[in-house]
Design an enzyme around this catalytic site. Sequence first.
Site: not given
Ligand code: PGA
Length: 263
Positions: A137, A135, A142, A66
């Site tokens: 994702h 959450n 999302e 992304d």
């Molecule tokens: P993080 O984020 O690896 O920084 O915990 C993961 C994500 O939000 O996809």
Amino acid sequence: MQIVLCDSADQVGHRAADIIEARLRRGPAVLGLATGGSPSSTYQELIRRHREEDLSFSQVTAFTLDEYAGLAKDHEQSYYSTIRRELVDHVDLPLEQLLTPQGDAADLMAEAARYDAAIAQAGGVDVQILGIGANGHIGFNEPTSSLTSRTRVKTLAGATRADNARYFEEGNVPRLCLTQGLGTIGDAKVAVLVAMGANKASAVQAMVEGPVSAFCPASVLQLHRTAVVILDPAAAGNLSMLDYYREAQKFNDQLGQGQRRGS
Ligand code: PGA
């Protein structure tokens, strides 16, 4: 789904690096790279193996998951810059083989379609590294993302913007992004999700033991043929079948081919 329970974040990185190394030793490969904190121990271990054990990335083509909309490649918080800092600049992956969605493209929707097609044209992703948001994702898909979505423009959830606010000056967290879709991610031949920390425990439980649901986008991995979920004790803390996962893992490890079996 294979669940791999580890004692520490370092061990999580080690197990994920084993899967990537096994693929790289077999010849030219397409890797899908996640940014964020989760893959950090994996990338550290890959860099060590590059330096100390001749693991080469020269035959790798890499696609990030992304990118923030509106950020140019050279913005220090772009995922292009981030993945260079975290991995690519420390190994022998040629920069022209690092591909990211162009966050400052004039036509974001056209850019998303172009990126999706570029992944397919490269033969598809062999091993996709994933983190999971609190959450649920994956990528920036999302909750309520279509389970068959392709690379597209998405609106970031408030929780995601809050999680990532630490990387931006106040008020400057982007609101839109380009992200590989859940269908795009699902096309990867092997999906490796790494998660650490208690703040991921509830999302991990929903992904592994809950229903397949767009409200926990990572649960789409239940439909994947070869998904490996590698967890530290805190991230595994809400799972209900830990004894079973441990036993299955023991047999997979004895077979010595856990990452090559279906799951
Ligand atoms: P993080 O984020 O690896 O920084 O915990 C993961 C994500 O939000 O996809």
